[in-house]
Design a protein around this motif. Structure first.
Motif, short mmCIF file in Angstrom:
data_model
loop_
_atom_site.label_atom_id
_atom_site.label_comp_id
_atom_site.label_asym_id
_atom_site.label_seq_id
_atom_site.Cartn_x
_atom_site.Cartn_y
_atom_site.Cartn_z
N SER A 167 -0.37 27.36 110.35
CA SER A 167 -1.61 27.31 109.58
C SER A 167 -2.39 26.06 109.96
O SER A 167 -1.86 25.16 110.61
N ALA A 168 -3.64 26.03 109.53
CA ALA A 168 -4.46 24.84 109.73
C ALA A 168 -4.73 24.22 108.37
O ALA A 168 -4.92 24.93 107.38
N VAL A 169 -4.75 22.91 108.32
CA VAL A 169 -4.99 22.20 107.05
C VAL A 169 -6.03 21.10 107.26
O VAL A 169 -6.29 20.67 108.39
N ILE A 170 -6.59 20.67 106.15
CA ILE A 170 -7.48 19.50 106.15
C ILE A 170 -6.84 18.43 105.27
O ILE A 170 -6.28 18.74 104.22
N ILE A 171 -6.89 17.20 105.75
CA ILE A 171 -6.39 16.06 104.96
C ILE A 171 -7.58 15.15 104.70
O ILE A 171 -8.20 14.63 105.63
N LYS A 172 -7.93 15.01 103.43
CA LYS A 172 -9.07 14.18 103.02
C LYS A 172 -8.52 12.86 102.48
O LYS A 172 -7.63 12.88 101.64
N THR A 173 -9.06 11.73 102.93
CA THR A 173 -8.58 10.43 102.47
C THR A 173 -9.75 9.54 102.08
O THR A 173 -10.83 9.64 102.66
N TRP A 174 -9.51 8.67 101.12
CA TRP A 174 -10.57 7.77 100.69
C TRP A 174 -9.99 6.49 100.10
O TRP A 174 -8.86 6.44 99.63
N MET A 175 -10.82 5.45 100.15
CA MET A 175 -10.47 4.16 99.56
C MET A 175 -10.66 4.26 98.06
O MET A 175 -11.66 4.77 97.59
N ARG A 176 -9.67 3.77 97.33
CA ARG A 176 -9.81 3.78 95.87
C ARG A 176 -10.26 2.40 95.39
O ARG A 176 -11.28 2.26 94.74
N ARG A 177 -9.47 1.39 95.75
CA ARG A 177 -9.88 0.03 95.39
C ARG A 177 -9.11 -0.97 96.24
O ARG A 177 -8.13 -0.62 96.90
N LEU A 190 -5.35 20.25 101.89
CA LEU A 190 -5.76 21.59 101.45
C LEU A 190 -5.62 22.56 102.61
O LEU A 190 -5.69 22.18 103.79
N ASP A 191 -5.44 23.85 102.25
CA ASP A 191 -5.35 24.86 103.31
C ASP A 191 -6.75 25.39 103.65
O ASP A 191 -7.76 24.90 103.13
N GLN A 192 -6.78 26.36 104.55
CA GLN A 192 -8.08 26.87 105.04
C GLN A 192 -8.92 27.53 103.95
O GLN A 192 -10.13 27.66 104.09
N ASP A 193 -8.25 27.95 102.85
CA ASP A 193 -8.98 28.58 101.75
C ASP A 193 -9.38 27.56 100.68
O ASP A 193 -9.89 27.94 99.62
N LEU A 196 -5.39 23.42 97.07
CA LEU A 196 -4.72 22.12 97.11
C LEU A 196 -3.22 22.33 97.34
O LEU A 196 -2.55 23.01 96.57
N LYS A 197 -2.70 21.72 98.42
CA LYS A 197 -1.28 21.87 98.77
C LYS A 197 -0.47 20.64 98.42
O LYS A 197 0.71 20.74 98.08
N ALA A 198 -1.07 19.47 98.56
CA ALA A 198 -0.35 18.22 98.28
C ALA A 198 -1.36 17.10 98.06
O ALA A 198 -2.50 17.18 98.54
N GLU A 199 -0.90 16.07 97.33
CA GLU A 199 -1.76 14.90 97.08
C GLU A 199 -0.95 13.65 97.38
O GLU A 199 0.28 13.67 97.31
N ALA A 200 -1.64 12.56 97.66
CA ALA A 200 -0.92 11.31 97.95
C ALA A 200 -1.69 10.11 97.44
O ALA A 200 -2.93 10.12 97.36
N LYS A 201 -0.91 9.06 97.12
CA LYS A 201 -1.48 7.75 96.78
C LYS A 201 -0.73 6.74 97.63
O LYS A 201 0.50 6.86 97.79
N SER A 202 -1.45 5.78 98.17
CA SER A 202 -0.77 4.83 99.05
C SER A 202 -1.26 3.42 98.80
O SER A 202 -2.37 3.19 98.29
N LEU A 203 -0.40 2.48 99.18
CA LEU A 203 -0.74 1.06 99.14
C LEU A 203 -0.52 0.49 100.54
O LEU A 203 0.58 0.60 101.10
N TYR A 204 -1.58 -0.06 101.11
CA TYR A 204 -1.48 -0.76 102.39
C TYR A 204 -1.67 -2.24 102.11
O TYR A 204 -2.50 -2.62 101.27
#
Ligand SMILES: CCCCC/C=C\C/C=C\C/C=C\C/C=C\CCCC(=O)SCCNC(=O)CCNC(=O)[C@H](O)C(C)(C)COP(=O)(O)OP(=O)(O)OC[C@H]1O[C@@H](n2cnc3c(N)ncnc32)[C@H](O)[C@@H]1OP(=O)(O)O
Length: 211
Positions: A167-177, A190-193, A196-204
């Motif tokens: 399948s093909a997916v899109i991964i959208k990412t953004w700065m929170r703070r 998210l999938d092609q339709d 929402l398939k999965a969500e993530a939160k990260s700390l760099y």
């Protein structure tokens, strides 16, 4: 030791036209590829062999016909982002799930399966980490223009629904703070339709000294 900076790489490397053409055939990707889009394709830096031993997981191990054969990255076009609006908690109001800063499209094949016809969650976590890392680096280089390479300190993934292969997916990412050296980001897969398939939160965390 690195011989190049992220800014040099993202400026000099080429976006694969084959990858653009591949995703241009998919309705969910077409709006981002359109000339009037607020997004521009940018090199998926970690998919390129830089002639050293960096990024081998993304440019070799999962870069094959039966793993992740295609990956295409987009960044918001530079605009009035140099002083993005923030609220009283420092949350960047110019970005979110509806207006992510950095996006990748990936074609996922059965070579990364866990359960039958299902992508392994660890691979999805790696796709999140890489796209979130590229989002943070791109924001650092093109918007906030700060120094200090970023390392993943934490990554939290919530799996909402299995990702089928192929399948093909899109991964959208953004700065929170951002709080000093700590950069908080969020993402959705998210999938092609558009499901929402999965969500993530990260700390760099920005390193105090060079790698
Ligand atoms: C890296 C690029 C190099 C440039 C090369 C050029 C081009 C490369 C091409 C492409 C690359 C572009 C983008 C990158 C793409 C993807 C990114 C993937 C990155 C990775 O895949 S990388 C592998 C996994 N990653 C690690 O291998 C990290 C191991 N780790 C450490 O190296 C340290 O752990 C570090 C540095 C993270 C922190 O160390 P430190 O000494 O600087 O931090 P310190 O203790 O001072 O804490 C400061 C404040 O952060 C809080 N804090 C610390 N750690 C926390 C945690 N885990 N959770 C929650 N809060 C935490 C404290 O509580 C304190 O908070 P407060 O200030 O509020 O008290």
């Amino acid at each position: 030791m690195y011989n190049h900076t992220y800014k040099e790489l993202i400026t000099k490397l080429q976006v694969s036209q084959e990858d653009v053409d591949f995703f241009a055939n998919m309705p969910f990707a077409r709006p981002y590829i359109d000339n009037t889009s607020l997004y521009q394709p940018v090199p998926f830096v970690s998919r390129h062999d830089k002639g050293d031993l960096s990024d081998k997981f993304f440019n070799k191990a999962i870069n094959s016909h039966d793993t992740i054969p295609r990956a295409l990255a987009f960044m918001q076009r530079p605009g009035s982002l140099h002083s993005p609006p923030t609220d009283e908690n420092g949350i960047d109001l110019s970005q979110g799930a509806e207006n992510p800063f950095f996006i990748t499209f990936c074609q996922i094949e059965s070579g990364v399966n866990g359960y039958i016809d299902t992508a392994h969650g660890g691979v999805l976590a790696a796709l999140f980490d890489e796209t979130l890392g590229l989002c943070a680096e791109s924001y650092r280089v093109f918007v906030s223009e700060e120094g200090g390479h970023l390392l993943t300190a934490s990554l939290q993934v919530s799996y909402r629904s299995p990702v089928r292969t192929p399948s093909a997916v899109i991964i959208k990412t953004w700065m929170r703070r951002k709080e000093g050296r700590k950069w908080f980001l969020e993402a959705q897969l998210l999938d092609q339709d558009g499901l929402l398939k999965a969500e993530a939160k990260s700390l760099y965390i920005g390193l105090k000294s060079a790698l």
